[in-house]
Design a protein around this motif. Sequence first.
Motif, PDB file in Angstrom:
ATOM      1  N   ALA A 144       0.838  -1.204   0.000  1.00  0.00           N
ATOM      2  CA  ALA A 144       0.000   0.000   0.000  1.00  0.00           C
ATOM      3  C   ALA A 144       0.872   1.253   0.000  1.00  0.00           C
ATOM      4  O   ALA A 144       0.606   2.212  -0.737  1.00  0.00           O
ATOM      5  CB  ALA A 144      -0.923  -0.013   1.221  1.00  0.00           C
ATOM      6  N   ALA A 145       1.926   1.240   0.806  1.00  0.00           N
ATOM      7  CA  ALA A 145       2.811   2.414   0.893  1.00  0.00           C
ATOM      8  C   ALA A 145       3.512   2.659  -0.445  1.00  0.00           C
ATOM      9  O   ALA A 145       3.615   3.798  -0.906  1.00  0.00           O
ATOM     10  CB  ALA A 145       3.842   2.192   2.002  1.00  0.00           C
ATOM     11  N   ILE A 146       3.984   1.590  -1.078  1.00  0.00           N
ATOM     12  CA  ILE A 146       4.701   1.751  -2.349  1.00  0.00           C
ATOM     13  C   ILE A 146       3.756   2.311  -3.413  1.00  0.00           C
ATOM     14  O   ILE A 146       4.122   3.213  -4.170  1.00  0.00           O
ATOM     15  CB  ILE A 146       5.309   0.411  -2.841  1.00  0.00           C
ATOM     16  CG1 ILE A 146       6.269  -0.172  -1.785  1.00  0.00           C
ATOM     17  CG2 ILE A 146       6.041   0.604  -4.165  1.00  0.00           C
ATOM     18  CD1 ILE A 146       6.781  -1.569  -2.104  1.00  0.00           C
ATOM     19  N   ARG A 147       2.542   1.786  -3.437  1.00  0.00           N
ATOM     20  CA  ARG A 147       1.585   2.244  -4.473  1.00  0.00           C
ATOM     21  C   ARG A 147       1.233   3.710  -4.302  1.00  0.00           C
ATOM     22  O   ARG A 147       0.883   4.387  -5.257  1.00  0.00           O
ATOM     23  CB  ARG A 147       0.329   1.370  -4.457  1.00  0.00           C
ATOM     24  CG  ARG A 147       0.646  -0.020  -4.996  1.00  0.00           C
ATOM     25  CD  ARG A 147      -0.572  -0.871  -5.214  1.00  0.00           C
ATOM     26  NE  ARG A 147      -0.145  -2.186  -5.681  1.00  0.00           N
ATOM     27  CZ  ARG A 147      -0.476  -3.332  -5.113  1.00  0.00           C
ATOM     28  NH1 ARG A 147      -1.273  -3.355  -4.062  1.00  0.00           N
ATOM     29  NH2 ARG A 147      -0.023  -4.465  -5.594  1.00  0.00           N
ATOM     30  N   GLU A 148       1.330   4.210  -3.069  1.00  0.00           N
ATOM     31  CA  GLU A 148       1.091   5.648  -2.833  1.00  0.00           C
ATOM     32  C   GLU A 148       2.382   6.446  -2.956  1.00  0.00           C
ATOM     33  O   GLU A 148       2.464   7.594  -2.551  1.00  0.00           O
ATOM     34  CB  GLU A 148       0.460   5.860  -1.456  1.00  0.00           C
ATOM     35  CG  GLU A 148      -0.970   5.404  -1.353  1.00  0.00           C
ATOM     36  CD  GLU A 148      -1.910   6.067  -2.359  1.00  0.00           C
ATOM     37  OE1 GLU A 148      -1.796   7.285  -2.570  1.00  0.00           O
ATOM     38  OE2 GLU A 148      -2.753   5.342  -2.938  1.00  0.00           O
ATOM     39  N   LYS A 149       3.397   5.800  -3.493  1.00  0.00           N
ATOM     40  CA  LYS A 149       4.699   6.437  -3.770  1.00  0.00           C
ATOM     41  C   LYS A 149       5.395   7.001  -2.529  1.00  0.00           C
ATOM     42  O   LYS A 149       6.032   8.049  -2.557  1.00  0.00           O
ATOM     43  CB  LYS A 149       4.553   7.511  -4.857  1.00  0.00           C
ATOM     44  CG  LYS A 149       3.988   6.966  -6.169  1.00  0.00           C
ATOM     45  CD  LYS A 149       4.335   7.851  -7.320  1.00  0.00           C
ATOM     46  CE  LYS A 149       3.637   7.442  -8.616  1.00  0.00           C
ATOM     47  NZ  LYS A 149       3.791   6.042  -9.002  1.00  0.00           N
TER      48      LYS A 149
END
Length: 382
Positions: free
Chosen positions: A110-115
């Motif tokens: 989730a964190a990666i997808r929100e950059k």
Amino acid sequence: MSKEKLCILGSTGSIGTQALEVASHLGITVDAICAHSNTKLLEEQIRKYSPAMCAVTDEEAAKQLKISVADTNCRILGGKTSSSELAACTSADTVLNSIIGFAGLTPTMAAIREKKNLAIANKETLVAAGSLVMGEVRKNGIRLLPVDSEHCAIHQCIGKNSHSEIKKLILTASGGPFFGKDKEFVRSAKPEDALKHPNWSMGRKITIDSASLVNKGLELIEAMWLFDMPEDKIDIVVHRESIIHSMVQYRDNSVIAQLAKPDMRLCIQYALTGTAKKDGLTPELDFAKLGTLSFFDVDNRVFPSVDIARHAVRIGGTAPCVFNSANEALVDLYLNGKISFGNIFDMLSDALRDIKTVKEPGFDDILDADKTAREYIYSRAK
Ligand code: NDP
Ligand code: MG
């Protein structure tokens, strides 16, 4: 420039509490924190650091916390998926994931997808789903920095050198509390002895993993993903003093090592500053006082865990996830007195032999492999 903000997943744990200390030292604002159920410590952290949000993955604990911090401005999210919601909706630039175990995977994604930039202590995420995590990291162009001391060391030893110059990575291992003991002794070791790590004070699960050397197997797989290295170019050497945190050997056979007192705050700071070297909380080394640094081969006959991890890597696909999840279940059973220490090694091998793997797994395949591995272990321990 706006002030830097941080989200800490697993803020009540060994790494999480040290991360709060480092954030204070660096003057970083703590925007969000998350834990499973330790409401007492979460309340203290909310009052001390004033985060905008806090996630509690245990529903009942979240309800309790909501009441006890009703007089603050902190928004409480509750339930199983709240760690991922928090990782995605925090206004922090960086997410430090220090959740223990496979539960860290979904919030990592989730964190990666929100950059968000990621500081990752949660090695189980990379072991279970390395190809998916690294794929998302590349796609979203985010910065991923390791917190694990060996990987933090390797990151520093590589610096700006190119990948093609590296001959091998050398991970150091303390050897744990049972170093030098014979097979019989180790196989029947009791949890209270396994929990006595010689050099590091850590959470219970990783302390058991350090005693069984499964931790080194997990770290080998973690290093493969972080540094794009095949398993056969990663060596393990026992180094009792935990002063050299790992090394990189180059093609000309020169070796660069990173040394420091064993103190995770140094690694956390390295990840939070984006590798910048700033004044830190770790005391200086005194070489004359250290005297000697010692090195030994891993005794694979007594501690077969690294070999089992290498085997999982060679099977590939979901096998490393099975290795990790089976181990999580085994550590739980061992700490609850249900199995012997020796059963950890045997049942890890059995799980890899018996559980069918998926070659190029998607996210659902990883979730399935996790579930199957746990069910396999718990059903056999009855
Ligand atoms: P701890 O057991 O001390 O802390 C674990 C943290 O995760 C706690 O905050 C706990 O909350 C939280 N947590 C547990 N389950 C969940 C869940 N389902 N959802 C959200 N949060 C959860 O672990 P450590 O700090 O020792 O280790 C954390 C990670 O860092 C591990 O992956 C470990 O391998 C890695 N690591 C740790 C090192 C160390 O020195 N400790 C060194 C290198 C790596 P609660 O307190 O409420 O249960
Ligand atoms: Mg480590």
